[in-house]
Design a protein around this motif. Sequence first.
Motif, PDB file in Angstrom:
ATOM      1  N   VAL A   1      -3.309   1.058   7.569  1.00 20.49           N
ATOM      2  CA  VAL A   1      -4.270   0.349   6.728  1.00 20.49           C
ATOM      3  C   VAL A   1      -5.584   0.213   7.495  1.00 20.49           C
ATOM      4  O   VAL A   1      -5.637  -0.404   8.557  1.00 20.49           O
ATOM      5  CB  VAL A   1      -3.758  -1.048   6.328  1.00 20.49           C
TER       6      VAL A   1
ATOM      7  N   MET B   1       0.835  -1.196   0.000  1.00 21.57           N
ATOM      8  CA  MET B   1       0.000   0.000   0.000  1.00 21.57           C
ATOM      9  C   MET B   1       0.875   1.254   0.000  1.00 21.57           C
ATOM     10  O   MET B   1       0.557   2.223  -0.684  1.00 21.57           O
ATOM     11  CB  MET B   1      -0.952   0.019   1.184  1.00 21.57           C
TER      12      MET B   1
ATOM     13  N   GLU C   1      -8.221   1.914   2.524  1.00 15.51           N
ATOM     14  CA  GLU C   1      -8.384   1.023   1.369  1.00 15.51           C
ATOM     15  C   GLU C   1      -9.469   1.554   0.432  1.00 15.51           C
ATOM     16  O   GLU C   1      -9.332   1.495  -0.793  1.00 15.51           O
ATOM     17  CB  GLU C   1      -8.710  -0.390   1.834  1.00 15.51           C
TER      18      GLU C   1
END
Length: 89
Positions: free
Chosen positions: A65, A12, A70
């Motif tokens: 996260v 990510m 997301e």
Amino acid sequence: MAKKRRKLSKPMEAEISAAQKKVELISAKIRDIREEDIQNDYAEAFSRVHAAVTHLAKLYTLEGVTEESEGTLALYQGLIQSFEEEYEL
């Protein structure tokens, strides 16, 4: 009460970094457009993409996260794809 640790993700982080670089590149290309009306149209259309990446980077830095980070990454991906399909640089 102990503070909850952020969950981090190398993939990510790489996606966020690539997104930031892409936004910088596209922003520079938009600033290079000579005709002010066209430049303003492109900048206005690109503003949502820029805002999404800025929010994503801040969110990831603060919280790591999460479902929201997301979701914001997915939002960015949809916005950049839409922008690239509609506008030619």
